[in-house]
Design a protein around this motif. Structure first.
Motif, PDB file in Angstrom:
ATOM      1  N   GLU A  51       0.143   3.109   7.384  1.00 29.09           N
ATOM      2  CA  GLU A  51       0.622   2.709   6.074  1.00 29.09           C
ATOM      3  C   GLU A  51       1.645   1.608   6.317  1.00 29.09           C
ATOM      4  O   GLU A  51       2.626   1.812   7.033  1.00 29.09           O
ATOM      5  N   PRO A  62       3.282  -6.330  -3.357  1.00 26.24           N
ATOM      6  CA  PRO A  62       2.286  -5.270  -3.202  1.00 26.24           C
ATOM      7  C   PRO A  62       1.757  -5.166  -1.781  1.00 26.24           C
ATOM      8  O   PRO A  62       1.576  -6.167  -1.095  1.00 26.24           O
ATOM      9  N   PRO A  64      -1.373  -3.308   0.682  1.00 30.49           N
ATOM     10  CA  PRO A  64      -2.761  -2.847   0.493  1.00 30.49           C
ATOM     11  C   PRO A  64      -2.812  -1.366   0.135  1.00 30.49           C
ATOM     12  O   PRO A  64      -1.982  -0.580   0.597  1.00 30.49           O
ATOM     13  N   ASP A  65      -3.768  -1.011  -0.697  1.00 31.81           N
ATOM     14  CA  ASP A  65      -3.956   0.399  -1.015  1.00 31.81           C
ATOM     15  C   ASP A  65      -4.518   1.118   0.204  1.00 31.81           C
ATOM     16  O   ASP A  65      -5.433   0.623   0.872  1.00 31.81           O
ATOM     17  N   GLY A  66      -3.962   2.270   0.515  1.00 30.24           N
ATOM     18  CA  GLY A  66      -4.440   3.024   1.662  1.00 30.24           C
ATOM     19  C   GLY A  66      -3.913   2.436   2.964  1.00 30.24           C
ATOM     20  O   GLY A  66      -3.019   1.598   2.982  1.00 30.24           O
TER      21      GLY A  66
END
Length: 203
Positions: A51, A62, A64-66
């Motif tokens: 993460e 922002p 990255p997701d995940g």
């Protein structure tokens, strides 16, 4: 060093989808070593998924997701896109975004980041290999550009073979011989012979 003196270069990037949108990139000088334990050029990170978290990240940028995977193919893609040709691009930038990074009302970005120490070390090693062997993971044009950046003067491709390796090593990044920086997907790791020869030139 003042904030202005710390700027190495700036450039503008057109949005691929909307050509009228132009992002502005400011690249500051690199640190003396990779800035944290999540640099994608550090061998210990290869093959891992983390993460992304940075204690010096700009709030609100922002992530990255995940998880983010440090996959070899990503290094190859970044290298092929601009690093091998010595061009300014996102591949030169550290992942960490510095103060001054912001999303503008017109949806363009002002991006501020340091030059990636790991990517720079990879390029400079390949300059030395190009001078010694006549070829490397850099194109000839890329080797000339990176050598010129190291020496602070314009270098033509035909001048590469005549460059002084000692002078190049003297102007190289402090982490040039860090064995933990590398990517087999891009270039061979440092050999013991290279480390011995280049270390002698530093002394």
């Amino acid at each position: 060093m003042s904030e202005r003196d710390d700027v190495k270069t700036t450039w503008r990037v057109s949005d691929g989808a909307e050509e009228q949108l132009v992002h502005h990139v400011t690249m500051r000088h690199p640190r003396s070593k990779p800035c944290n334990c999540q640099c994608p050029w550090l061998l210990d990170n290869h093959g891992t998924t983390v993460e992304l978290f940075y204690d010096h990240e700009v709030p609100g940028i922002p992530m990255p997701d995940g998880g983010f995977s440090f996959a070899p193919w990503k290094r190859t893609r970044v290298w092929e896109s601009d690093l091998r040709d010595g061009l300014d691009g996102y591949g030169n930038l550290c992942h960490v975004r510095l103060p001054g990074t912001q999303l503008n009302p017109d949806t363009t970005w002002d991006v501020v980041a340091r030059q990636c120490s790991g990517a720079l070390v990879m390029q400079q090693r390949e300059v030395l290999r190009h001078v010694v062997r006549g070829e490397s993971a850099l194109t000839s044009q890329g080797a000339a550009r990176v050598a010129g950046d190291m020496l602070g003067r314009e270098i033509a491709e035909h001048e590469l073979a005549g460059l002084d390796v000692r002078e190049l090593v003297e102007h190289a990044h402090p982490s040039l011989l860090d064995p933990m920086i590398g990517s087999d997907a891009v270039a061979p790791p440092l050999s013991e012979r290279e480390m011995d020869e280049w270390e002698r030139l530093i002394r």
